[in-house]
Design a protein around this motif. Structure first.
Motif, PDB file in Angstrom:
ATOM      1  N   GLU A 298       1.369  -0.737  -0.175  1.00 54.19           N
ATOM      2  CA  GLU A 298       0.299  -0.115   0.164  1.00 54.19           C
ATOM      3  C   GLU A 298       0.770   1.807   0.189  1.00 54.19           C
ATOM      4  OE1 GLU A 298      -3.157   2.529   3.107  1.00 54.19           O
ATOM      5  OE2 GLU A 298      -3.519  -0.016   2.878  1.00 54.19           O
ATOM      6  N   ASP A 299       1.648   1.295   0.828  1.00 55.84           N
ATOM      7  CA  ASP A 299       2.907   2.540   1.084  1.00 55.84           C
ATOM      8  C   ASP A 299       3.659   2.651  -0.731  1.00 55.84           C
ATOM      9  OD1 ASP A 299       2.119   3.243   3.691  1.00 55.84           O
ATOM     10  OD2 ASP A 299       3.800   2.008   4.151  1.00 55.84           O
ATOM     11  N   ARG A 300       3.564   1.634  -0.613  1.00 51.80           N
ATOM     12  CA  ARG A 300       4.878   1.270  -2.239  1.00 51.80           C
ATOM     13  C   ARG A 300       3.713   2.150  -3.701  1.00 51.80           C
ATOM     14  NH1 ARG A 300       5.049  -2.281  -7.139  1.00 51.80           N
ATOM     15  NH2 ARG A 300       6.906  -2.083  -7.608  1.00 51.80           N
ATOM     16  N   GLU A 301       2.542   1.751  -3.219  1.00 53.12           N
ATOM     17  CA  GLU A 301       1.406   2.324  -4.612  1.00 53.12           C
ATOM     18  C   GLU A 301       1.730   4.083  -4.370  1.00 53.12           C
ATOM     19  OE1 GLU A 301       0.251   1.133  -7.059  1.00 53.12           O
ATOM     20  OE2 GLU A 301       1.286  -0.327  -6.326  1.00 53.12           O
ATOM     21  N   ASN A 302       1.105   4.714  -2.536  1.00 54.66           N
ATOM     22  CA  ASN A 302       1.234   5.941  -2.367  1.00 54.66           C
ATOM     23  C   ASN A 302       2.712   6.648  -2.855  1.00 54.66           C
ATOM     24  OD1 ASN A 302      -1.255   5.155  -1.205  1.00 54.66           O
ATOM     25  ND2 ASN A 302      -0.789   5.022   0.399  1.00 54.66           N
ATOM     26  N   PHE A 303       3.674   5.711  -2.623  1.00 58.62           N
ATOM     27  CA  PHE A 303       5.085   6.755  -3.137  1.00 58.62           C
ATOM     28  C   PHE A 303       5.439   6.460  -4.310  1.00 58.62           C
ATOM     29  CE2 PHE A 303       9.626   6.436  -3.991  1.00 58.62           C
ATOM     30  CZ  PHE A 303       9.349   7.324  -3.235  1.00 58.62           C
ATOM     31  N   ILE A 304       5.231   5.586  -5.274  1.00 59.99           N
ATOM     32  CA  ILE A 304       5.017   5.785  -6.707  1.00 59.99           C
ATOM     33  C   ILE A 304       3.590   6.655  -7.503  1.00 59.99           C
ATOM     34  CG2 ILE A 304       4.425   4.672  -8.492  1.00 59.99           C
ATOM     35  CD1 ILE A 304       5.077   2.100  -7.511  1.00 59.99           C
ATOM     36  N   SER A 305       2.417   6.791  -6.959  1.00 60.90           N
ATOM     37  CA  SER A 305       1.142   7.426  -7.201  1.00 60.90           C
ATOM     38  C   SER A 305       1.937   9.564  -6.973  1.00 60.90           C
ATOM     39  CB  SER A 305       0.144   7.231  -6.604  1.00 60.90           C
ATOM     40  OG  SER A 305      -0.009   7.892  -5.655  1.00 60.90           O
ATOM     41  N   MET A 306       2.117   9.486  -6.009  1.00 62.74           N
ATOM     42  CA  MET A 306       2.868  10.655  -5.577  1.00 62.74           C
ATOM     43  C   MET A 306       4.294  11.449  -6.282  1.00 62.74           C
ATOM     44  SD  MET A 306       5.557  12.860  -3.548  1.00 62.74           S
ATOM     45  CE  MET A 306       6.532  11.132  -2.887  1.00 62.74           C
ATOM     46  N   LEU A 307       5.189  10.744  -6.655  1.00 60.51           N
ATOM     47  CA  LEU A 307       6.362  11.284  -7.913  1.00 60.51           C
ATOM     48  C   LEU A 307       5.090  11.391  -8.584  1.00 60.51           C
ATOM     49  CD1 LEU A 307       8.776   7.967  -6.920  1.00 60.51           C
ATOM     50  CD2 LEU A 307       8.836  10.467  -6.836  1.00 60.51           C
ATOM     51  N   LYS A 308       4.622  10.192  -9.897  1.00 57.10           N
ATOM     52  CA  LYS A 308       3.671  10.719 -11.220  1.00 57.10           C
ATOM     53  C   LYS A 308       3.127  11.901 -11.001  1.00 57.10           C
ATOM     54  CE  LYS A 308       3.513   5.891 -12.594  1.00 57.10           C
ATOM     55  NZ  LYS A 308       2.291   4.282 -12.493  1.00 57.10           N
ATOM     56  N   GLN A 309       2.267  12.225  -9.632  1.00 56.20           N
ATOM     57  CA  GLN A 309       1.907  13.636  -9.747  1.00 56.20           C
ATOM     58  C   GLN A 309       2.733  15.057  -9.833  1.00 56.20           C
ATOM     59  OE1 GLN A 309      -0.539  14.026  -5.745  1.00 56.20           O
ATOM     60  NE2 GLN A 309      -2.199  14.961  -6.357  1.00 56.20           N
ATOM     61  N   LYS A 310       3.913  13.844  -8.835  1.00 58.68           N
ATOM     62  CA  LYS A 310       4.821  16.015  -8.967  1.00 58.68           C
ATOM     63  C   LYS A 310       5.625  15.761 -10.466  1.00 58.68           C
ATOM     64  CE  LYS A 310       9.682  16.489  -7.421  1.00 58.68           C
ATOM     65  NZ  LYS A 310      10.572  15.823  -6.427  1.00 58.68           N
ATOM     66  N   ALA A 311       5.740  15.056 -11.056  1.00 57.19           N
ATOM     67  CA  ALA A 311       5.789  14.437 -12.514  1.00 57.19           C
ATOM     68  C   ALA A 311       5.300  15.382 -13.164  1.00 57.19           C
ATOM     69  CB  ALA A 311       6.983  13.413 -12.751  1.00 57.19           C
ATOM     70  N   GLY A 312       4.333  15.110 -13.113  1.00 56.40           N
ATOM     71  CA  GLY A 312       2.665  15.262 -13.807  1.00 56.40           C
ATOM     72  C   GLY A 312       2.736  13.744 -14.908  1.00 56.40           C
ATOM     73  N   VAL A 313       3.034  13.390 -14.647  1.00 59.64           N
ATOM     74  CA  VAL A 313       2.654  11.499 -16.072  1.00 59.64           C
ATOM     75  C   VAL A 313       1.135  11.255 -14.898  1.00 59.64           C
ATOM     76  CG1 VAL A 313       3.703   9.412 -16.382  1.00 59.64           C
ATOM     77  CG2 VAL A 313       4.652  11.349 -15.824  1.00 59.64           C
ATOM     78  N   LYS A 314       0.417  10.416 -15.650  1.00 60.31           N
ATOM     79  CA  LYS A 314      -0.536  10.105 -15.313  1.00 60.31           C
ATOM     80  C   LYS A 314      -0.977   8.676 -15.651  1.00 60.31           C
ATOM     81  CE  LYS A 314      -3.416  14.291 -16.805  1.00 60.31           C
ATOM     82  NZ  LYS A 314      -4.731  14.727 -16.987  1.00 60.31           N
TER      83      LYS A 314
END
Length: 186
Positions: free
Chosen positions: A170-186
């Motif tokens: 769960e933490d891994r998915e949250n971390f990856i989604s946060m990185l994608k949001q920061k980078a502007g990747v959907k």
């Protein structure tokens, strides 16, 4: 017919003894097949042929050509350029002095001054300054985008500085989604 059979044998520069079986009209001997099989028993030298059993080849005569070949192979100098390689080429010879035309010299000097002024004006132009500043900003933006892309990939694969290897799913998915949001990747 008989002379055409002898021509390859005489081209060896030695004479192989043969026994004529019959004679054609005109006295030309016909060679028997036994003669050609007997010819293999003869060794040829530069002057004549003798039976190989009566004249053994000394070991020195076998090794001299081998030694000469090895000497040439081992002691040959490396390839060098031709004897003119150290001399300067034709491009180093100055050409003839052409006549100087005063009008053309003045015209060339005026053009050089004009080009230098144009270059200086272009370097001071606000357009060039704006383009150089935009290029610096684009360079930094592109560098950050590349870093973000590799950080996301490292987190997904579990390698590198952004690895999410020790996190719960769960933490891994949250971390990856946060990185994608920061980078502007959907």
């Amino acid at each position: 017919m008989g002379s055409s059979l002898l021509s390859p044998l005489t081209s060896l520069h030695c004479q192989i003894p043969f026994k004529p079986k019959d004679k054609l009209a005109g006295g030309t001997p016909i060679l028997s097949t036994k003669t050609f099989s007997d010819a293999s028993r003869y060794s040829c030298s530069s002057s004549s042929c003798a039976p190989s059993s009566s004249r053994p080849v000394p070991p020195l005569h076998r090794t001299v050509p081998l030694a000469a070949s090895l000497a040439i192979l081992l002691w040959s100098n490396p390839a060098e350029a031709g004897f003119l390689s150290g001399l300067p080429g034709i491009e180093s010879v100055p050409g003839p002095q052409l006549p100087q035309v005063e009008f053309l010299e003045r015209f060339n000097e005026e053009n050089q001054k004009k080009y230098a002024e144009f270059d200086e004006r272009f370097k001071q132009s606000p357009l060039l300054k704006k383009l150089l500043e935009q290029s610096k900003l684009n360079k930094e933006k592109n560098r950050q985008e590349i870093q973000d892309k590799y950080c996301i990939r490292g987190a997904e694969w579990g390698v590198g500085d952004c690895s999410a290897e020790g996190m719960s799913p769960e933490d891994r998915e949250n971390f990856i989604s946060m990185l994608k949001q920061k980078a502007g990747v959907k």
